[in-house]
Motif scaffolding. Sequence first.
Motif, PDB file in Angstrom:
ATOM      1  N   TYR A  95      66.381 -23.097 -19.241  1.00  0.00           N
ATOM      2  CA  TYR A  95      65.460 -22.222 -19.979  1.00  0.00           C
ATOM      3  C   TYR A  95      65.066 -22.855 -21.309  1.00  0.00           C
ATOM      4  O   TYR A  95      63.886 -22.900 -21.675  1.00  0.00           O
ATOM      5  CB  TYR A  95      66.110 -20.859 -20.217  1.00  0.00           C
ATOM      6  N   ARG A  96      66.050 -23.354 -22.051  1.00  0.00           N
ATOM      7  CA  ARG A  96      65.774 -23.950 -23.370  1.00  0.00           C
ATOM      8  C   ARG A  96      64.935 -25.224 -23.244  1.00  0.00           C
ATOM      9  O   ARG A  96      64.048 -25.480 -24.072  1.00  0.00           O
ATOM     10  CB  ARG A  96      67.080 -24.241 -24.104  1.00  0.00           C
ATOM     11  N   MET A  97      65.219 -26.020 -22.224  1.00  0.00           N
ATOM     12  CA  MET A  97      64.434 -27.239 -22.021  1.00  0.00           C
ATOM     13  C   MET A  97      62.972 -26.893 -21.755  1.00  0.00           C
ATOM     14  O   MET A  97      62.060 -27.581 -22.209  1.00  0.00           O
ATOM     15  CB  MET A  97      65.008 -28.057 -20.861  1.00  0.00           C
ATOM     16  N   ASN A  98      62.751 -25.814 -21.028  1.00  0.00           N
ATOM     17  CA  ASN A  98      61.391 -25.400 -20.686  1.00  0.00           C
ATOM     18  C   ASN A  98      60.688 -24.731 -21.856  1.00  0.00           C
ATOM     19  O   ASN A  98      59.567 -25.107 -22.212  1.00  0.00           O
ATOM     20  CB  ASN A  98      61.439 -24.455 -19.483  1.00  0.00           C
ATOM     21  N   ARG A  99      61.348 -23.756 -22.494  1.00  0.00           N
ATOM     22  CA  ARG A  99      60.695 -22.966 -23.536  1.00  0.00           C
ATOM     23  C   ARG A  99      60.719 -23.611 -24.915  1.00  0.00           C
ATOM     24  O   ARG A  99      59.757 -23.517 -25.660  1.00  0.00           O
ATOM     25  CB  ARG A  99      61.353 -21.575 -23.623  1.00  0.00           C
ATOM     26  N   GLU A 100      61.817 -24.238 -25.251  1.00  0.00           N
ATOM     27  CA  GLU A 100      61.953 -24.785 -26.602  1.00  0.00           C
ATOM     28  C   GLU A 100      61.503 -26.238 -26.700  1.00  0.00           C
ATOM     29  O   GLU A 100      60.985 -26.663 -27.735  1.00  0.00           O
ATOM     30  CB  GLU A 100      63.400 -24.647 -27.073  1.00  0.00           C
ATOM     31  N   GLU A 101      61.711 -27.001 -25.622  1.00  0.00           N
ATOM     32  CA  GLU A 101      61.308 -28.401 -25.646  1.00  0.00           C
ATOM     33  C   GLU A 101      59.966 -28.643 -24.969  1.00  0.00           C
ATOM     34  O   GLU A 101      59.402 -29.732 -25.053  1.00  0.00           O
ATOM     35  CB  GLU A 101      62.386 -29.262 -24.983  1.00  0.00           C
ATOM     36  N   GLY A 102      59.462 -27.600 -24.269  1.00  0.00           N
ATOM     37  CA  GLY A 102      58.155 -27.710 -23.635  1.00  0.00           C
ATOM     38  C   GLY A 102      58.124 -28.572 -22.384  1.00  0.00           C
ATOM     39  O   GLY A 102      57.069 -29.031 -21.955  1.00  0.00           O
ATOM     40  N   LYS A 103      59.297 -28.793 -21.764  1.00  0.00           N
ATOM     41  CA  LYS A 103      59.350 -29.638 -20.561  1.00  0.00           C
ATOM     42  C   LYS A 103      58.911 -28.845 -19.331  1.00  0.00           C
ATOM     43  O   LYS A 103      59.242 -27.673 -19.171  1.00  0.00           O
ATOM     44  CB  LYS A 103      60.770 -30.172 -20.348  1.00  0.00           C
ATOM     45  N   LYS A 104      58.180 -29.521 -18.444  1.00  0.00           N
ATOM     46  CA  LYS A 104      57.755 -28.931 -17.184  1.00  0.00           C
ATOM     47  C   LYS A 104      58.926 -28.961 -16.192  1.00  0.00           C
ATOM     48  O   LYS A 104      59.862 -29.752 -16.343  1.00  0.00           O
ATOM     49  CB  LYS A 104      56.569 -29.706 -16.599  1.00  0.00           C
ATOM     50  N   PRO A 105      58.882 -28.088 -15.159  1.00  0.00           N
ATOM     51  CA  PRO A 105      59.961 -28.075 -14.168  1.00  0.00           C
ATOM     52  C   PRO A 105      60.261 -29.446 -13.568  1.00  0.00           C
ATOM     53  O   PRO A 105      61.427 -29.805 -13.378  1.00  0.00           O
ATOM     54  CB  PRO A 105      59.432 -27.091 -13.111  1.00  0.00           C
ATOM     55  N   ALA A 106      59.217 -30.223 -13.298  1.00  0.00           N
ATOM     56  CA  ALA A 106      59.430 -31.551 -12.709  1.00  0.00           C
ATOM     57  C   ALA A 106      60.201 -32.459 -13.671  1.00  0.00           C
ATOM     58  O   ALA A 106      61.066 -33.240 -13.244  1.00  0.00           O
ATOM     59  CB  ALA A 106      58.093 -32.182 -12.338  1.00  0.00           C
ATOM     60  N   GLU A 107      59.892 -32.364 -14.949  1.00  0.00           N
ATOM     61  CA  GLU A 107      60.589 -33.187 -15.944  1.00  0.00           C
ATOM     62  C   GLU A 107      62.052 -32.773 -16.050  1.00  0.00           C
ATOM     63  O   GLU A 107      62.945 -33.621 -16.143  1.00  0.00           O
ATOM     64  CB  GLU A 107      59.913 -33.036 -17.310  1.00  0.00           C
ATOM     65  N   ILE A 108      62.288 -31.479 -16.038  1.00  0.00           N
ATOM     66  CA  ILE A 108      63.659 -30.975 -16.123  1.00  0.00           C
ATOM     67  C   ILE A 108      64.460 -31.427 -14.908  1.00  0.00           C
ATOM     68  O   ILE A 108      65.616 -31.855 -15.023  1.00  0.00           O
ATOM     69  CB  ILE A 108      63.663 -29.440 -16.222  1.00  0.00           C
ATOM     70  N   ALA A 109      63.840 -31.329 -13.744  1.00  0.00           N
ATOM     71  CA  ALA A 109      64.502 -31.738 -12.512  1.00  0.00           C
ATOM     72  C   ALA A 109      64.897 -33.207 -12.557  1.00  0.00           C
ATOM     73  O   ALA A 109      65.999 -33.594 -12.133  1.00  0.00           O
ATOM     74  CB  ALA A 109      63.584 -31.477 -11.317  1.00  0.00           C
ATOM     75  N   GLN A 110      64.019 -34.032 -13.117  1.00  0.00           N
ATOM     76  CA  GLN A 110      64.305 -35.462 -13.207  1.00  0.00           C
ATOM     77  C   GLN A 110      65.454 -35.733 -14.177  1.00  0.00           C
ATOM     78  O   GLN A 110      66.354 -36.538 -13.888  1.00  0.00           O
ATOM     79  CB  GLN A 110      63.051 -36.212 -13.670  1.00  0.00           C
ATOM     80  N   VAL A 111      65.445 -35.046 -15.318  1.00  0.00           N
ATOM     81  CA  VAL A 111      66.496 -35.245 -16.319  1.00  0.00           C
ATOM     82  C   VAL A 111      67.856 -34.798 -15.797  1.00  0.00           C
ATOM     83  O   VAL A 111      68.876 -35.474 -15.997  1.00  0.00           O
ATOM     84  CB  VAL A 111      66.157 -34.472 -17.613  1.00  0.00           C
ATOM     85  N   SER A 163      68.630 -34.317 -12.582  1.00  0.00           N
ATOM     86  CA  SER A 163      68.866 -34.813 -11.214  1.00  0.00           C
ATOM     87  C   SER A 163      69.115 -33.678 -10.236  1.00  0.00           C
ATOM     88  O   SER A 163      70.077 -33.676  -9.463  1.00  0.00           O
ATOM     89  CB  SER A 163      70.056 -35.785 -11.216  1.00  0.00           C
ATOM     90  N   ILE A 164      68.232 -32.682 -10.278  1.00  0.00           N
ATOM     91  CA  ILE A 164      68.310 -31.556  -9.349  1.00  0.00           C
ATOM     92  C   ILE A 164      66.918 -31.310  -8.780  1.00  0.00           C
ATOM     93  O   ILE A 164      65.915 -31.754  -9.356  1.00  0.00           O
ATOM     94  CB  ILE A 164      68.826 -30.268 -10.031  1.00  0.00           C
ATOM     95  N   PRO A 165      66.807 -30.607  -7.648  1.00  0.00           N
ATOM     96  CA  PRO A 165      65.496 -30.342  -7.055  1.00  0.00           C
ATOM     97  C   PRO A 165      64.611 -29.496  -7.967  1.00  0.00           C
ATOM     98  O   PRO A 165      65.106 -28.631  -8.705  1.00  0.00           O
ATOM     99  CB  PRO A 165      65.836 -29.582  -5.765  1.00  0.00           C
ATOM    100  N   VAL A 166      63.308 -29.726  -7.897  1.00  0.00           N
ATOM    101  CA  VAL A 166      62.363 -28.937  -8.689  1.00  0.00           C
ATOM    102  C   VAL A 166      62.463 -27.463  -8.326  1.00  0.00           C
ATOM    103  O   VAL A 166      62.370 -26.581  -9.183  1.00  0.00           O
ATOM    104  CB  VAL A 166      60.913 -29.437  -8.465  1.00  0.00           C
ATOM    105  N   GLY A 167      62.677 -27.190  -7.042  1.00  0.00           N
ATOM    106  CA  GLY A 167      62.800 -25.807  -6.592  1.00  0.00           C
ATOM    107  C   GLY A 167      63.957 -25.093  -7.272  1.00  0.00           C
ATOM    108  O   GLY A 167      63.859 -23.900  -7.591  1.00  0.00           O
ATOM    109  N   THR A 168      65.051 -25.821  -7.501  1.00  0.00           N
ATOM    110  CA  THR A 168      66.207 -25.227  -8.173  1.00  0.00           C
ATOM    111  C   THR A 168      65.859 -24.868  -9.609  1.00  0.00           C
ATOM    112  O   THR A 168      66.237 -23.803 -10.117  1.00  0.00           O
ATOM    113  CB  THR A 168      67.403 -26.209  -8.168  1.00  0.00           C
ATOM    114  N   VAL A 169      65.120 -25.753 -10.275  1.00  0.00           N
ATOM    115  CA  VAL A 169      64.690 -25.491 -11.656  1.00  0.00           C
ATOM    116  C   VAL A 169      63.823 -24.238 -11.701  1.00  0.00           C
ATOM    117  O   VAL A 169      64.012 -23.350 -12.544  1.00  0.00           O
ATOM    118  CB  VAL A 169      63.909 -26.692 -12.228  1.00  0.00           C
TER     119      VAL A 169
END
Length: 203
Positions: free
Chosen positions: A146-162, A164-170
Amino acid sequence: MINLRTDNIPSDEERLLRIAEGDEKAFYSFYKEFAPRLRAYVWKSTRSDADTEEILQATFMRIWLSRDKIPAINNIQAWMYTITANTCLQHFRKQRNDRKKLEQLALSGKRDHDVSTPIDLVQLEEIKRAIGTALQKMSPRRKLIYRMNREEGKKPAEIAQVLSIPVGTVKNHLSASNKEIRELLIAAGYRAFILICVLLNFY
């Protein structure tokens, strides 16, 4: 005295009066018209999507909290831009990341027209605390996403890459966290705030 129209489309004056009376549908119409302009105005100062959305969210929250002032305002657009400019100033003061931008906004902003009152600020702080409470109840992984998405502005795909989990999980974690926050805010009586958040794609 305002003449009410006989069709289903409210005049600008009607819409503003409805907003002043707490009509959320009128506020939704108002948001759709002015949010794109204010977003572009804010982005010129922030050059950051995350900061822009945060400032826009706070701006429309302040407009809603100050709606009782609307009937006495002669130039609604100037009023809105004043709120937006002051919200930008407060944002940069708090973050203290870019003193040059702060100085530029201070030169053009009209501080003497700041519509924020102690009551408005207290309500905003209460909402922030309510969201913080919801975050504390989340699992460490969900809170991190949540914080990576809302506070850092990262997209789900970016979070998934960082992580190492599926985008669907994010996306599932974000959907669940947003639902938890919505339910807590609704239970606390912040239905109008939920409307604003939805409009701004905050959830």
